[in-house]
Design a protein around this motif. Structure first.
Motif, PDB file in Angstrom:
ATOM      1  N   PRO A   1      45.498 109.062  32.823  1.00 61.48           N
ATOM      2  CA  PRO A   1      44.617 108.023  32.230  1.00 61.48           C
ATOM      3  C   PRO A   1      44.949 107.958  30.628  1.00 61.48           C
ATOM      4  CG  PRO A   1      43.321 109.105  33.683  1.00 61.48           C
ATOM      5  CD  PRO A   1      44.670 109.767  33.782  1.00 61.48           C
ATOM      6  N   LEU A   2      45.215 109.057  30.131  1.00 57.39           N
ATOM      7  CA  LEU A   2      45.555 109.125  28.777  1.00 57.39           C
ATOM      8  C   LEU A   2      46.954 108.588  28.389  1.00 57.39           C
ATOM      9  CD1 LEU A   2      44.645 109.958  25.815  1.00 57.39           C
ATOM     10  CD2 LEU A   2      45.519 112.406  26.223  1.00 57.39           C
ATOM     11  N   GLY A   3      47.810 108.840  29.239  1.00 60.03           N
ATOM     12  CA  GLY A   3      49.325 108.188  29.178  1.00 60.03           C
ATOM     13  C   GLY A   3      48.958 106.709  29.358  1.00 60.03           C
ATOM     14  N   ARG A   4      48.269 106.225  30.200  1.00 59.30           N
ATOM     15  CA  ARG A   4      48.170 104.651  30.256  1.00 59.30           C
ATOM     16  C   ARG A   4      47.489 104.073  28.980  1.00 59.30           C
ATOM     17  NH1 ARG A   4      45.416 104.165  35.997  1.00 59.30           N
ATOM     18  NH2 ARG A   4      45.548 101.842  35.338  1.00 59.30           N
ATOM     19  N   LEU A   5      46.557 104.792  28.470  1.00 61.02           N
ATOM     20  CA  LEU A   5      45.851 104.477  27.235  1.00 61.02           C
ATOM     21  C   LEU A   5      46.869 104.490  26.159  1.00 61.02           C
ATOM     22  CD1 LEU A   5      43.112 103.545  26.136  1.00 61.02           C
ATOM     23  CD2 LEU A   5      42.472 106.108  25.792  1.00 61.02           C
ATOM     24  N   TRP A   6      47.720 105.535  25.930  1.00 65.02           N
ATOM     25  CA  TRP A   6      48.570 105.512  25.047  1.00 65.02           C
ATOM     26  C   TRP A   6      49.501 104.251  24.940  1.00 65.02           C
ATOM     27  CZ3 TRP A   6      49.937 110.076  21.711  1.00 65.02           C
ATOM     28  CH2 TRP A   6      51.007 109.891  21.230  1.00 65.02           C
ATOM     29  N   GLN A   7      49.801 103.980  26.187  1.00 63.54           N
ATOM     30  CA  GLN A   7      50.681 102.573  26.044  1.00 63.54           C
ATOM     31  C   GLN A   7      50.028 101.623  25.604  1.00 63.54           C
ATOM     32  OE1 GLN A   7      53.958 102.739  26.519  1.00 63.54           O
ATOM     33  NE2 GLN A   7      53.788 105.000  26.711  1.00 63.54           N
ATOM     34  N   LEU A   8      48.791 101.390  26.098  1.00 62.65           N
ATOM     35  CA  LEU A   8      47.863 100.094  25.922  1.00 62.65           C
ATOM     36  C   LEU A   8      47.777 100.119  24.493  1.00 62.65           C
ATOM     37  CD1 LEU A   8      44.991 100.238  28.878  1.00 62.65           C
ATOM     38  CD2 LEU A   8      46.808  98.670  28.357  1.00 62.65           C
ATOM     39  N   ILE A   9      47.251 101.014  23.660  1.00 59.43           N
ATOM     40  CA  ILE A   9      46.834 100.909  22.278  1.00 59.43           C
ATOM     41  C   ILE A   9      48.185 100.721  21.529  1.00 59.43           C
ATOM     42  CG2 ILE A   9      45.028 102.304  22.261  1.00 59.43           C
ATOM     43  CD1 ILE A   9      46.716 104.590  21.293  1.00 59.43           C
ATOM     44  N   ARG A  10      49.430 100.543  22.041  1.00 56.43           N
ATOM     45  CA  ARG A  10      50.563 100.382  21.407  1.00 56.43           C
ATOM     46  C   ARG A  10      51.278  98.994  21.730  1.00 56.43           C
ATOM     47  NH1 ARG A  10      54.004 105.649  22.183  1.00 56.43           N
ATOM     48  NH2 ARG A  10      55.891 104.271  21.348  1.00 56.43           N
ATOM     49  N   SER A  11      50.554  98.198  22.649  1.00 56.97           N
ATOM     50  CA  SER A  11      50.911  96.888  23.290  1.00 56.97           C
ATOM     51  C   SER A  11      50.224  95.985  22.259  1.00 56.97           C
ATOM     52  CB  SER A  11      50.608  97.021  24.935  1.00 56.97           C
ATOM     53  OG  SER A  11      51.113  95.482  25.128  1.00 56.97           O
ATOM     54  N   PRO A  12      50.966  94.833  22.093  1.00 55.15           N
ATOM     55  CA  PRO A  12      50.449  93.942  21.291  1.00 55.15           C
ATOM     56  C   PRO A  12      49.802  92.869  22.331  1.00 55.15           C
ATOM     57  CG  PRO A  12      52.689  93.362  21.573  1.00 55.15           C
ATOM     58  CD  PRO A  12      52.613  94.770  21.873  1.00 55.15           C
TER      59      PRO A  12
END
Length: 333
Positions: A63-74
């Motif tokens: 979950p943290l990895g998926r969240l990491w990707q989301l917050i860096r996606s426009p």
């Protein structure tokens, strides 16, 4: 005083970390040379550790990895972030504790409400802090370093906020503050006897100099390799390496755009360390020994004049210190 909520309709920041990171070649090299077989052994051992240690980036499947990707996606939304957070009970609890703390003054009852209370920029800070503290929390903390993570959270928040007075930040600045002293934990954990000798060196000997006398490299060098290992931008890697002597960087003599300047980021880290010592967050009981009026002075402070009027460094530091203790209470409880 609660922090004002961000506009929940705001789009996330541009994902500059991945594109900047493309310029980093991870070679795992240390500056300087060993002056003895013992120092060469330390260098070889540390480089082997860097090859074997995991990067700070979380697993993409978590979950943290998926969240990491989301917050860096426009293209992501706060709703998507809230859905991912809800998959991890521990992560959800932390989000609620911060969102509903006096720091933010929220009264959230759902994950979505809590995330909206944060906004993208603060959610990004939360994710970075959670991953880095979790990644390094099992390493040995030297005696007298109880404030280490509070200091790092303070540094991250302070550097990103001050940098934001000069340009639109991307998260790189926060990561630089969180990671610029993590080399200390690596040295303390894997070379405890030698690092103890460093800490016991006379107060008039700077820690960086004492480190080089024992290991032939400093914690700043080690921290910069940790940044490179995690594919952070070259600007971060070089600024972290030079944060004790920022004006030694090649671009110090040129007037670059503030968001491109390695020296600007290194100077902010340098001044942040001085302020941290001055506001009762010294490392190992050691401080710069500077009088309060001397903290914001010297060639590094004067160098900032090229970018115009300086922000209120000390007032911002006092505000961020309060925030750092509240954030630390969530992650370090």
């Amino acid at each position: 005083m609660p922090m004002p909520a961000e506009d929940p309709t705001q789009t996330p920041p541009a994902p500059s970390l991945p594109s900047e990171a493309a310029s980093v070649t991870v070679a795992y090299q240390l500056p300087g040379r060993a002056a003895s077989p013992q120092q060469q052994l330390f260098r070889d051992c540390f480089l082997d550790l860097m090859e074997s240690e995991e990067a700070i980036l979380p697993s993409a499947a978590s979950p943290l990895g998926r969240l990491w990707q989301l917050i860096r996606s426009p293209d992501s939304t706060l709703d998507e972030c809230a859905e991912v957070i809800a998959l991890d009970p521990a992560l959800t609890a932390r989000v609620f504790r911060i969102a509903n703390s006096p720091l933010y003054g929220g009264t959230s009852s759902t994950t979505k409400e809590a995330v909206l209370q944060f906004g993208y920029a603060r959610l990004r800070q939360f994710v970075f802090s959670a991953q880095i503290i979790e990644r390094f929390s099992k390493m040995e903390m030297p005696p007298g370093w109880e404030h280490f993570w509070i200091r790092n959270v303070f540094s991250a928040q302070f550097v990103e906020r001050i940098a934001g007075k000069y340009f639109k930040t991307t998260g790189s600045e926060y990561l630089a503050g969180m990671l610029h002293d993590t080399g200390w934990l690596m040295l303390a954990s894997f070379f405890p006897d030698e690092f103890r000798a460093v800490l016991e060196s006379p107060n008039e000997v700077p820690l960086e100099q004492a480190e080089k006398e024992v290991f032939s490299f400093s914690h700043a060098d080690a921290s910069s390799l940790i940044c490179a290992k995690s594919h952070l931008p070259a600007r971060v890697v070089n600024a972290v390496a030079a944060h004790h002597h920022p004006l030694s960087l090649p671009d110090a003599a040129t007037l670059k755009k503030p968001e491109e300047s390695e020296t600007l980021l290194a100077v902010l880290l340098f001044l942040c360390d001085r302020l941290a010592d001055d506001i009762s967050l010294p490392i190992g009981g050691r401080s710069t020994g500077l009088a309060p009026e001397e903290v914001l002075s010297g060639p590094e402070w004067d160098w900032l004049d090229r970018y115009g009027k300086k922000p209120e460094f000390r007032a911002i530091a006092e505000e961020e210190l309060d925030r750092a203790y509240q954030v630390g209470a969530v992650f370090l409880a």
